[in-house]
Design an enzyme around this catalytic site. Sequence first.
Site, short mmCIF file in Angstrom:
data_model
loop_
_atom_site.label_atom_id
_atom_site.label_comp_id
_atom_site.label_asym_id
_atom_site.label_seq_id
_atom_site.Cartn_x
_atom_site.Cartn_y
_atom_site.Cartn_z
N GLU A 97 -4.18 -9.11 0.54
CA GLU A 97 -4.67 -8.79 1.89
C GLU A 97 -6.19 -8.79 1.81
O GLU A 97 -6.77 -8.07 1.00
CB GLU A 97 -4.14 -7.42 2.33
CG GLU A 97 -4.30 -7.13 3.81
CD GLU A 97 -3.48 -5.92 4.23
OE1 GLU A 97 -2.27 -5.90 3.93
OE2 GLU A 97 -4.04 -5.00 4.84
N GLU A 112 0.82 -1.22 0.00
CA GLU A 112 0.00 0.00 0.00
C GLU A 112 0.85 1.27 0.00
O GLU A 112 0.57 2.23 0.71
CB GLU A 112 -0.96 -0.01 1.20
CG GLU A 112 -1.95 -1.15 1.15
CD GLU A 112 -2.95 -1.14 2.29
OE1 GLU A 112 -2.86 -0.25 3.18
OE2 GLU A 112 -3.83 -2.01 2.32
#
Length: 810
Positions: free
Chosen positions: A500, A424
């Site tokens: 994720e 991220e």
Amino acid sequence: MKQRSTLLFIFFVFIQFTFSQTRIIHELNTGWRFQKGSSDEAFQIGFDDSKWEQVSIPHDWAIYGPFDKEIDKQSVAIEQNGEEVASEKTGRTGSLPHIGTAWYRNKFTVPTYEKGKKVILLFEGAMSEPQVYLNGKKVGEWAYGYSYFYFDVSEFIKEGENTLAVHLTNKEFSSRWYPGAGLYRKVSLIVKNKESINQWGTFITTPFISNEVAKVNIKTKVAGDNTHLVTTIYTADGMEVAIEKSTIQFGNEFEQNIKVENPKCWSPENPYLYTAKTQLFIGEILKDEISTRFGIREITYEPNKGFSLNGEVRKFKGVCLHHDLGPLGTAVNKAALKRQLTILKDMGCDAIRSSHNMPSLEQLELCDEMGFLFLAESFDEWAKPKVENGYNRFFDAYAEKDVVNLVQATRNHPSIVMWSAGNEVPDQWGAEGVKRAKWLQNIFHREDPTRPVTVGMDQVQNTMESGFGALLDIPGLNYRLHLYDEAYEKFPQGFILGSETASTVSSRGVYKFPVLQEKMKQYDDFQSSSYDLEACSWSNVPDDDFVLQDDKPWVIGEFVWTGFDYLGEPTPYDESWPSRSSYFGISDLAGLPKDRFYLYRSRWNTKDETLHILPHWNWKGREGETTPVFVYTNYESAELFVNGKSMGIQKKNTTTPQNRYRLMWMDVTYEPGTIKVIAFDKEGKAIAEKEIHTAGKPYKIVLNPDRKIIKADGKDLSFVEVSVVDKNGIPCPTASSQLKFKVKGAGSYRAACNGDATSLEMFHLPTMKLFSGKLVVVVQATNEEGSMVLSVSGKGLISEELVINSKNLE
């Protein structure tokens, strides 16, 4: 794209003194002095450190607390969570005192040291920004607290006593979770000849495998001229299967191709490990020797087919793990890691993602031995910051060095099947981020051409437009389920990884009414419901991921956030106090399974029966009120009974994701007594049953250890589950008694944890409250064989004792 490899790992056999006559590996785990906030002159040879605290390594200075709301308090809008307005965040890094500077000092003598030897000082992790001094002289420094690194200290070492000093600095606003503090992984001294095998200089792959034969390719980098190399391969039980001598050296590297007949392939179901003994000679004189365990296995990633291991398509049934070990903090302990993996193995999990940091070597060794596929991650941040003092400060100077060390130190582990260059990262936006992604991926490929590279992407729309996601070997999506189909169409790889998933929140044994799906739901007690229907604004409940995994062949698996609760990131209560650890775990911070554990187990563990009922059945004051009952099971249907009365048969169906994977009786009225479930097989035959009962008053303490015999090595641990039952032996699921712990004999009390994210009780003190009727006590062996006795007591309860034996186990 198709990538192949079969790998082994460099197996560092860290013994206290000698590995062979040619090299000594001296583990510096004892004899340390520690002082937090010491002056910059503390490393001087004559400095008096006699009043400093005596510690052993690995060590985490911050885990001893106390918890404090003011530690690392931040006013921030977390972009990854979709926040646009800053708010006060507490507990984001665990509310433990990890910020500050500290010194570690160790005085040691190198066994059988001779002048002219090559001496390597190896650190497997130092949190953080370590500066290293030997005998009063600075030998080097590093930046990243998760990186493995080493220095050649041959010119600094001396015969007799040496003084090693390490200065560490943890800045505020440097992490998004609890990073720990100190020399939290092993420190070792390696003494060898100048003519020797380079540190992390061995790279073994198996580029060809059939039922009859495997080709084992071994590249070995060495120092020294006029040398030759002999490599012998052994089976898991020590039988020699192949040997090869090489005299031709290309630069500083030997390359060998060794034939292994009738190979046994490594897999999660059969984690078979070979050993390669590599010996370096000059003439007839042995100069160096290392042993490396490895596995023979092939991995492939192909469009529309996905991931294959040894020719068989499979999907990752994985979890993400932060590096802390709950009440033990970040200090690495192999027994604690093995317990985690044992719990995950029972759930049916077969894959781990190290989030968002480089894994410990102990964790990788265990994954090789126990059979887990591994996604090894490097960074949570590149050049653009998430937090003010994060890795962005070091990216330009250190990123390549850190990736090189990660890959070279771990690339021979058969468990590792994929690298992650980041998670991220804000660099997902814009052309510069695309260039950084390509640059990092190229470094991984240069150091290891056999494995693909991914990045956990949360800004999926941006990565589709910029080309960021298209250039990766494997596009990893963090959540964003609504974009899976579009990403599959636009990305060229032909598959998508759930890098994720879920981020469902729950508190073990806590249930909220009415039972509804909620996002960012908060309650006055700062707990989340264990009906497993609550998630975050950006995330979802497990069933939504299950649908994609089952219905989309091009989705190659998932890594659930997270396998265990961890210190820090107490979403959705990161603006509340007290709340200092996460709610995301499938198991809680103590390692006790939440209800969600059995939901995953019902899908992932295909060998064992799963039949789990929730909630508990102690609801004084709810008589006559609607109290839904869920059953998590690998069976397709079941019948529920309340005090002998049938509530009907439920069968899994596709009307909603929840109905597809859970059996739910939504209109059950609570009355004390017994609830019972009978499960049916596909033919409708009753095949299994389970019941739970309303408990009376807490009466007696019950102790259940994970192991009753542990190793007398001063490190090994036994984790003892502590619960309370009534006079009839029925567990009391709402008990909250304050308990006290004592350990006598050949062991000591190490820590306790109850899994309550709001508890401010310190783990290392010998007292703690039960949470939802349970907690875990950790006891530690000494170096002496013998028995230890754990005593647990509480007011108004019959106390209990447990004997645990310590032995010199092989």
